[in-house]
Design a protein around this motif. Structure first.
Motif, short mmCIF file in Angstrom:
data_model
loop_
_atom_site.label_atom_id
_atom_site.label_comp_id
_atom_site.label_asym_id
_atom_site.label_seq_id
_atom_site.Cartn_x
_atom_site.Cartn_y
_atom_site.Cartn_z
N LEU A 146 46.72 22.50 -10.64
CA LEU A 146 45.92 22.72 -11.85
C LEU A 146 44.51 22.18 -11.70
CD1 LEU A 146 48.47 21.93 -14.71
CD2 LEU A 146 47.57 24.17 -14.05
N LEU A 147 44.32 21.20 -10.81
CA LEU A 147 42.99 20.61 -10.64
C LEU A 147 42.00 21.61 -10.04
CD1 LEU A 147 43.89 17.02 -9.34
CD2 LEU A 147 43.38 17.77 -11.68
N ALA A 148 42.51 22.67 -9.43
CA ALA A 148 41.64 23.69 -8.85
C ALA A 148 41.20 24.72 -9.88
CB ALA A 148 42.35 24.39 -7.69
N HIS A 149 41.77 24.68 -11.07
CA HIS A 149 41.45 25.66 -12.10
C HIS A 149 40.20 25.22 -12.85
CE1 HIS A 149 45.75 27.51 -12.30
NE2 HIS A 149 45.43 27.09 -11.07
N THR A 150 39.45 26.18 -13.35
CA THR A 150 38.15 25.89 -13.95
C THR A 150 37.99 26.57 -15.31
OG1 THR A 150 37.07 27.81 -12.93
CG2 THR A 150 37.11 25.75 -11.65
N LEU A 151 36.96 26.12 -16.03
CA LEU A 151 36.50 26.78 -17.25
C LEU A 151 35.01 27.01 -17.09
CD1 LEU A 151 36.76 27.80 -20.17
CD2 LEU A 151 36.40 25.43 -20.93
N LEU A 152 34.61 28.26 -17.01
CA LEU A 152 33.20 28.62 -16.82
C LEU A 152 32.60 27.91 -15.60
CD1 LEU A 152 32.02 28.54 -20.55
CD2 LEU A 152 32.83 30.50 -19.22
N GLY A 153 33.42 27.80 -14.56
CA GLY A 153 32.95 27.21 -13.31
C GLY A 153 33.11 25.71 -13.21
N VAL A 154 33.56 25.04 -14.27
CA VAL A 154 33.72 23.58 -14.26
C VAL A 154 35.21 23.26 -14.08
CG1 VAL A 154 33.38 21.43 -15.52
CG2 VAL A 154 31.76 23.31 -15.79
N PRO A 155 35.56 22.45 -13.08
CA PRO A 155 36.98 22.08 -12.90
C PRO A 155 37.54 21.41 -14.15
CG PRO A 155 35.68 21.44 -10.98
CD PRO A 155 34.70 21.87 -12.03
N LEU A 156 38.75 21.76 -14.50
CA LEU A 156 39.37 21.21 -15.70
C LEU A 156 39.67 19.72 -15.56
CD1 LEU A 156 41.72 24.19 -16.57
CD2 LEU A 156 39.81 23.37 -17.95
N GLY A 157 39.64 19.21 -14.33
CA GLY A 157 39.85 17.79 -14.12
C GLY A 157 38.57 16.98 -14.10
N GLN A 158 37.42 17.66 -14.28
CA GLN A 158 36.12 16.98 -14.24
C GLN A 158 35.78 16.38 -15.61
OE1 GLN A 158 33.65 16.73 -11.62
NE2 GLN A 158 32.94 15.26 -13.15
N ASN A 159 35.12 15.22 -15.59
CA ASN A 159 34.61 14.68 -16.85
C ASN A 159 33.08 14.75 -16.87
OD1 ASN A 159 33.49 12.30 -15.58
ND2 ASN A 159 35.53 11.41 -15.56
N TRP A 160 32.51 14.63 -18.07
CA TRP A 160 31.07 14.82 -18.23
C TRP A 160 30.28 13.68 -17.60
CZ3 TRP A 160 27.38 12.25 -21.52
CH2 TRP A 160 26.12 12.89 -21.54
N VAL A 161 30.78 12.46 -17.71
CA VAL A 161 30.05 11.31 -17.18
C VAL A 161 29.77 11.49 -15.69
CG1 VAL A 161 30.19 8.83 -16.72
CG2 VAL A 161 30.96 9.74 -18.93
N GLY A 162 30.70 12.08 -14.98
CA GLY A 162 30.51 12.29 -13.54
C GLY A 162 29.51 13.37 -13.21
N LEU A 163 29.07 14.12 -14.22
CA LEU A 163 28.12 15.22 -13.98
C LEU A 163 26.69 14.87 -14.37
CD1 LEU A 163 30.15 18.26 -15.38
CD2 LEU A 163 29.70 17.76 -12.98
N VAL A 164 26.52 13.78 -15.10
CA VAL A 164 25.20 13.45 -15.65
C VAL A 164 24.16 13.31 -14.55
CG1 VAL A 164 23.88 11.75 -16.95
CG2 VAL A 164 26.16 12.38 -17.70
#
Length: 242
Positions: A129-147
């Protein structure tokens, strides 16, 4: 942690199965849609608790004149006021905490969803499931890690859109809570405090969503929307009709 392993494994099977079922219709959004359906199913199972909470609110509204009378009578004796108020609720078979039951019941489910999208493996197997995305963003990703990649970079914009939706739902829920509190009156000091918490707490989902995986943020959004609609319906049918 080990107590969560079986629920996480069960959630993995349910979300994966729903995703496979929805893929012909939802395509790349299948897993995100599966999380939404999973959350809605959980909330459907918790409807009896929501009904109990609404009935508890109706009882509190009915008892308000008696509670206010007790407040006036025992204004200088807080301990006596607490005892008399508790006895009044007990006689009616009600509790001031009834409205919190749906929230408390959801907390373990939310933790399972969180664990599901931060675990590299589930039941000894790779967590696909960690390989699945929403609009190109992994569902296991958090926002803080993208800032660090830019506040308005495409992945961050997906989260900002989620935050905006969560804030809108929180504002609506908070306004309804304030309206319900005004209609019910002040109540006891404890109830007034709980009412203030009920108005502020919905905005906490925006903060939480910044630190948890995107999948958990979708859970919060779906559950928040369900709560907003559910409270509006139950208030009209049970509380306001009293």
């Amino acid at each position: 942690m080990f107590l969560l392993d079986t629920p996480v494994s069960l959630a993995y099977d349910l979300v994966t199965g729903l995703s496979d079922l929805l893929r012909p219709v939802a395509g790349g959004l299948a897993t995100a849609a599966a999380i939404t359906v999973f959350t809605a199913a959980v909330r459907l199972l918790l409807v009896p608790l929501a009904v109990a909470a609404a009935r508890g609110e109706r009882v509190r509204s009915r008892l308000l004149p008696k509670i206010q009378a007790l407040q006036s009578k025992h204004a200088r004796n807080p301990q006596r006021l607490r005892r008399e108020t508790a006895a009044l609720y007990e006689a009616e078979g009600a509790t001031p905490l009834a409205g919190c039951l749906p929230m408390f019941a959801q907390m373990p489910i939310f933790m399972v969803m969180y664990r599901l999208f931060v675990s590299a493996s589930v039941a000894g197997h790779q967590n696909l499931l960690l390989a699945h995305t929403l609009l190109g963003v992994p569902l296991g990703q958090n926002w803080v890690g993208l800032v660090g990649g830019g506040l308005f970079a495409p992945p961050s914009l997906v989260f900002l859109g989620l935050f905006a939706l969560l804030a809108a739902v929180a504002l609506w829920t908070s306004r309804r809570a304030a309206k319900a509190g005004a209609a019910a009156g002040t109540g006891t000091g404890a109830e007034a405090a709980m009412g203030a918490v009920a108005r502020i707490m919905p905005f906490g989902t925006v903060v939480v969503a910044a630190f948890v995986p995107l999948a958990a943020g979708l859970y919060l959004l779906t559950s928040g929307l369900w709560t907003a609609v559910e409270r509006a319906v139950l208030y009209r049918r049970i509380v306001a009709a009293a």
